[in-house]
Design an enzyme around this catalytic site. Structure first.
Site: not given
Length: 225
Positions: A138, A189, A201
């Site tokens: 990520c 994240h 993402d």
């Protein structure tokens, strides 16, 4: 073979102007070229002009148009990167070919540019610790996209990335902003806001980079461009 007495020997004079030296990503720049016979001082009303951009260490032709009665040609272009333009007259109307001087047009970093780079990696497989260009985790994904699109340097960790850029409220977030999901104050994240409640993402192991729905309200927004 003897040269014809009517053959053009005078080199054209080509001037060039742009309406903006700096534009936003996705915006158009207007380039105007004018061709003059320096021997007579009159405009040249025939022949063609090529709009050229300096790309990959060479002048590349983007558009070609015929010279009008005013001796001018107007081009509209949508450059995605900062670079230089010139106008090349190919000859005609009693004068030989010539090029204008070059003019640099800067393309400002923007959310649109970030999003365009983010989209290029759709389908890339998630891999922990990877930062591109074919595999990402990520924060490796956001690190790579912002570096490529805007020259921004980020650390390879979501929790650290939340300290970069300018804090923006959720209600004022815009396309291209960095989103960091948090548990308490810890960032776990990283993603890029795509608009309409969606983000780009690299989700998790076994998944691929893509456009996904924002799944939680526990996040902060950082503006880097």
């Amino acid at each position: 073979m003897p040269v014809s007495a009517n053959a053009a020997t005078t080199k054209a004079k080509v001037s060039e102007s742009v309406n903006h030296r700096t534009i936003k990503y996705g915006s158009a720049v207007k380039v105007t070229a004018k061709v003059i016979n320096p021997k007579t001082g009159s405009v040249v009303t025939s022949g063609k002009v090529r709009l050229q951009a300096w790309r990959n260490h060479a002048w590349r032709t983007w558009q070609t148009k015929s010279v009008g009665r005013s001796g001018s040609v107007v081009f509209y272009s949508h450059p995605h990167i900062t670079g230089s333009y010139r106008s090349l007259f190919t000859g005609g109307g009693g004068v030989t070919s010539a090029a204008s001087g070059s003019i640099k047009v800067a393309v400002a970093s923007s959310g649109g540019k970030v999003l365009a780079e983010a989209k290029r990696h759709i389908g890339a497989l998630y891999k922990y610790g990877a930062a591109g260009p074919k595999r990402f985790d990520c924060s490796g994904y956001t690190l790579y996209v912002y570096k490529k699109a805007a020259g921004k340097k980020l650390p390879h960790k979501a929790n650290s990335q939340q300290r970069y850029g300018k804090a923006v409220s959720k209600s004022k977030k815009r396309v291209g902003d960095l989103i960091i999901f948090r548990s308490g104050s810890y960032g776990y994240h990283a993603a890029i806001y795509a608009g309409g409640g969606y983000m780009y993402d690299a989700p998790h192991s076994g998944a691929r980079v893509g456009k996904h729905k924002i799944y939680s309200g526990s996040y902060v927004v950082r503006r880097l461009v």
